[in-house]
Scaffold this motif. Sequence first.
Motif, PDB file in Angstrom:
ATOM      1  N   ALA A  84       7.310  43.257  70.850  1.00 40.32           N
ATOM      2  CA  ALA A  84       7.030  43.815  72.167  1.00 40.32           C
ATOM      3  C   ALA A  84       8.217  44.614  72.673  1.00 40.32           C
ATOM      4  O   ALA A  84       8.060  45.694  73.267  1.00 40.32           O
ATOM      5  CB  ALA A  84       6.679  42.696  73.153  1.00 40.32           C
ATOM      6  N   ASN A  85       9.449  44.088  72.430  1.00 43.74           N
ATOM      7  CA  ASN A  85      10.648  44.803  72.863  1.00 43.74           C
ATOM      8  C   ASN A  85      10.791  46.133  72.128  1.00 43.74           C
ATOM      9  O   ASN A  85      11.170  47.141  72.713  1.00 43.74           O
ATOM     10  CB  ASN A  85      11.895  43.946  72.619  1.00 43.74           C
ATOM     11  N   LYS A  86      10.487  46.129  70.821  1.00 44.47           N
ATOM     12  CA  LYS A  86      10.568  47.363  70.041  1.00 44.47           C
ATOM     13  C   LYS A  86       9.568  48.384  70.537  1.00 44.47           C
ATOM     14  O   LYS A  86       9.861  49.572  70.649  1.00 44.47           O
ATOM     15  CB  LYS A  86      10.334  47.065  68.559  1.00 44.47           C
ATOM     16  N   ARG A  87       8.358  47.913  70.846  1.00 43.49           N
ATOM     17  CA  ARG A  87       7.343  48.825  71.370  1.00 43.49           C
ATOM     18  C   ARG A  87       7.768  49.398  72.715  1.00 43.49           C
ATOM     19  O   ARG A  87       7.583  50.583  72.993  1.00 43.49           O
ATOM     20  CB  ARG A  87       5.998  48.098  71.501  1.00 43.49           C
ATOM     21  N   GLY A  88       8.360  48.522  73.553  1.00 39.07           N
ATOM     22  CA  GLY A  88       8.823  48.973  74.862  1.00 39.07           C
ATOM     23  C   GLY A  88       9.921  50.017  74.743  1.00 39.07           C
ATOM     24  O   GLY A  88       9.913  51.020  75.468  1.00 39.07           O
ATOM     25  N   LEU A  89      10.861  49.811  73.820  1.00 46.49           N
ATOM     26  CA  LEU A  89      11.947  50.771  73.618  1.00 46.49           C
ATOM     27  C   LEU A  89      11.409  52.084  73.071  1.00 46.49           C
ATOM     28  O   LEU A  89      11.865  53.164  73.459  1.00 46.49           O
ATOM     29  CB  LEU A  89      12.995  50.188  72.655  1.00 46.49           C
ATOM     30  N   ALA A  90      10.431  51.989  72.167  1.00 52.13           N
ATOM     31  CA  ALA A  90       9.831  53.199  71.611  1.00 52.13           C
ATOM     32  C   ALA A  90       9.088  53.981  72.689  1.00 52.13           C
ATOM     33  O   ALA A  90       9.155  55.216  72.734  1.00 52.13           O
ATOM     34  CB  ALA A  90       8.886  52.839  70.469  1.00 52.13           C
ATOM     35  N   THR A  91       8.401  53.263  73.562  1.00 53.45           N
ATOM     36  CA  THR A  91       7.689  53.915  74.667  1.00 53.45           C
ATOM     37  C   THR A  91       8.675  54.600  75.601  1.00 53.45           C
ATOM     38  O   THR A  91       8.471  55.753  76.020  1.00 53.45           O
ATOM     39  CB  THR A  91       6.863  52.888  75.457  1.00 53.45           C
ATOM     40  N   ARG A  92       9.744  53.906  75.908  1.00 54.92           N
ATOM     41  CA  ARG A  92      10.766  54.453  76.798  1.00 54.92           C
ATOM     42  C   ARG A  92      11.387  55.710  76.182  1.00 54.92           C
ATOM     43  O   ARG A  92      11.561  56.722  76.857  1.00 54.92           O
ATOM     44  CB  ARG A  92      11.836  53.381  77.036  1.00 54.92           C
ATOM     45  N   GLU A  93      11.691  55.642  74.894  1.00 59.93           N
ATOM     46  CA  GLU A  93      12.289  56.779  74.203  1.00 59.93           C
ATOM     47  C   GLU A  93      11.353  57.987  74.202  1.00 59.93           C
ATOM     48  O   GLU A  93      11.791  59.123  74.444  1.00 59.93           O
ATOM     49  CB  GLU A  93      12.622  56.374  72.760  1.00 59.93           C
ATOM     50  N   SER A  94      10.085  57.735  73.937  1.00 62.14           N
ATOM     51  CA  SER A  94       9.124  58.845  73.910  1.00 62.14           C
ATOM     52  C   SER A  94       8.953  59.458  75.288  1.00 62.14           C
ATOM     53  O   SER A  94       8.789  60.682  75.423  1.00 62.14           O
ATOM     54  CB  SER A  94       7.767  58.367  73.370  1.00 62.14           C
ATOM     55  N   MET A  95       9.042  58.643  76.332  1.00 60.75           N
ATOM     56  CA  MET A  95       8.941  59.164  77.696  1.00 60.75           C
ATOM     57  C   MET A  95      10.148  60.031  78.037  1.00 60.75           C
ATOM     58  O   MET A  95      10.004  61.093  78.662  1.00 60.75           O
ATOM     59  CB  MET A  95       8.842  58.008  78.692  1.00 60.75           C
ATOM     60  N   ILE A  96      11.328  59.606  77.633  1.00 62.90           N
ATOM     61  CA  ILE A  96      12.536  60.392  77.889  1.00 62.90           C
ATOM     62  C   ILE A  96      12.459  61.742  77.180  1.00 62.90           C
ATOM     63  O   ILE A  96      12.755  62.790  77.762  1.00 62.90           O
ATOM     64  CB  ILE A  96      13.792  59.612  77.443  1.00 62.90           C
ATOM     65  N   LYS A  97      12.023  61.729  75.937  1.00 64.05           N
ATOM     66  CA  LYS A  97      11.930  62.981  75.178  1.00 64.05           C
ATOM     67  C   LYS A  97      10.879  63.909  75.774  1.00 64.05           C
ATOM     68  O   LYS A  97      11.064  65.131  75.821  1.00 64.05           O
ATOM     69  CB  LYS A  97      11.622  62.678  73.715  1.00 64.05           C
ATOM     70  N   ALA A  98       9.779  63.328  76.228  1.00 63.17           N
ATOM     71  CA  ALA A  98       8.734  64.145  76.860  1.00 63.17           C
ATOM     72  C   ALA A  98       9.232  64.728  78.177  1.00 63.17           C
ATOM     73  O   ALA A  98       8.924  65.879  78.514  1.00 63.17           O
ATOM     74  CB  ALA A  98       7.482  63.313  77.088  1.00 63.17           C
ATOM     75  N   ALA A  99      10.013  63.958  78.929  1.00 65.35           N
ATOM     76  CA  ALA A  99      10.580  64.453  80.183  1.00 65.35           C
ATOM     77  C   ALA A  99      11.546  65.593  79.913  1.00 65.35           C
ATOM     78  O   ALA A  99      11.569  66.596  80.634  1.00 65.35           O
ATOM     79  CB  ALA A  99      11.283  63.320  80.925  1.00 65.35           C
ATOM     80  N   ILE A 100      12.362  65.476  78.862  1.00 69.66           N
ATOM     81  CA  ILE A 100      13.303  66.531  78.499  1.00 69.66           C
ATOM     82  C   ILE A 100      12.542  67.803  78.121  1.00 69.66           C
ATOM     83  O   ILE A 100      12.906  68.909  78.546  1.00 69.66           O
ATOM     84  CB  ILE A 100      14.208  66.079  77.336  1.00 69.66           C
ATOM     85  N   ALA A 101      11.473  67.651  77.338  1.00 66.01           N
ATOM     86  CA  ALA A 101      10.681  68.814  76.933  1.00 66.01           C
ATOM     87  C   ALA A 101      10.070  69.506  78.148  1.00 66.01           C
ATOM     88  O   ALA A 101      10.021  70.741  78.221  1.00 66.01           O
ATOM     89  CB  ALA A 101       9.585  68.379  75.960  1.00 66.01           C
ATOM     90  N   SER A 102       9.616  68.716  79.119  1.00 60.92           N
ATOM     91  CA  SER A 102       9.029  69.284  80.325  1.00 60.92           C
ATOM     92  C   SER A 102      10.083  70.022  81.139  1.00 60.92           C
ATOM     93  O   SER A 102       9.873  71.158  81.586  1.00 60.92           O
ATOM     94  CB  SER A 102       8.391  68.172  81.168  1.00 60.92           C
ATOM     95  N   LEU A 103      11.249  69.414  81.323  1.00 60.96           N
ATOM     96  CA  LEU A 103      12.323  70.036  82.093  1.00 60.96           C
ATOM     97  C   LEU A 103      12.866  71.277  81.388  1.00 60.96           C
ATOM     98  O   LEU A 103      13.267  72.246  82.034  1.00 60.96           O
ATOM     99  CB  LEU A 103      13.455  69.035  82.308  1.00 60.96           C
ATOM    100  N   ALA A 104      12.865  71.254  80.052  1.00 61.67           N
ATOM    101  CA  ALA A 104      13.429  72.365  79.287  1.00 61.67           C
ATOM    102  C   ALA A 104      12.625  73.651  79.429  1.00 61.67           C
ATOM    103  O   ALA A 104      13.114  74.726  79.070  1.00 61.67           O
ATOM    104  CB  ALA A 104      13.551  71.991  77.813  1.00 61.67           C
ATOM    105  N   THR A 105      11.417  73.567  79.962  1.00 63.05           N
ATOM    106  CA  THR A 105      10.627  74.780  80.209  1.00 63.05           C
ATOM    107  C   THR A 105      11.252  75.629  81.305  1.00 63.05           C
ATOM    108  O   THR A 105      10.952  76.810  81.425  1.00 63.05           O
ATOM    109  CB  THR A 105       9.186  74.432  80.613  1.00 63.05           C
TER     110      THR A 105
END
Length: 205
Positions: A11-32
Amino acid sequence: MSQATTNTRRANKRGLATRESMIKAAIASLATGDPAAVSGNRIARDIGATWGVVKYQFGDIDGLWAAVLRHTAEERGDLPANLAPGGTLAERVGALIDGMYVGLTTPEALAIETLRAALPRDHAELEREFPLTAAELASWKPDWEQACHRAFADLNIEPVRIRRMAALIPAAMRGISSERFLGTYGDLDDAKRGLIDAMVAYLTD
């Protein structure tokens, strides 16, 4: 190992993976570069989640921005650590300037510029409204200065000169990067070379 412990780790690994994917998606959105990308609801939509899910991971928008800044700093690493031991002063200064020049073209750098443009300019207001984000931004200056001091530690250069050089390089390279982005008739390689020569002259005067 108990089944409960195994499930918790998964569960912790899934949570960290979710958090990481959200950060990367936020960066991609801001980078526009879209100013609307700093909206919490917009970020949640681009991430493909509800704002409630984002809040669960980061607490609030301040927590999300702080996580984005921390992630970009970790990805960037210690720029002067890439300097070759025993390099000349010009080579070391050049490596810093080239590293900053390249770094400012990354999606992470573009995301940071979009975010900074939307944040309060006044430090007191920034620290009041976005304390976690302000703390992350504030940590960059001493970290960069310390890295620069380490890069030139064996060359017997006055610390105050290294500090001033560390303050000038990011500002100067943002100006050169802006010229590259906007288009210019000037020779930006000459601009970089001139900056390197000026920094070497200053540090050895």
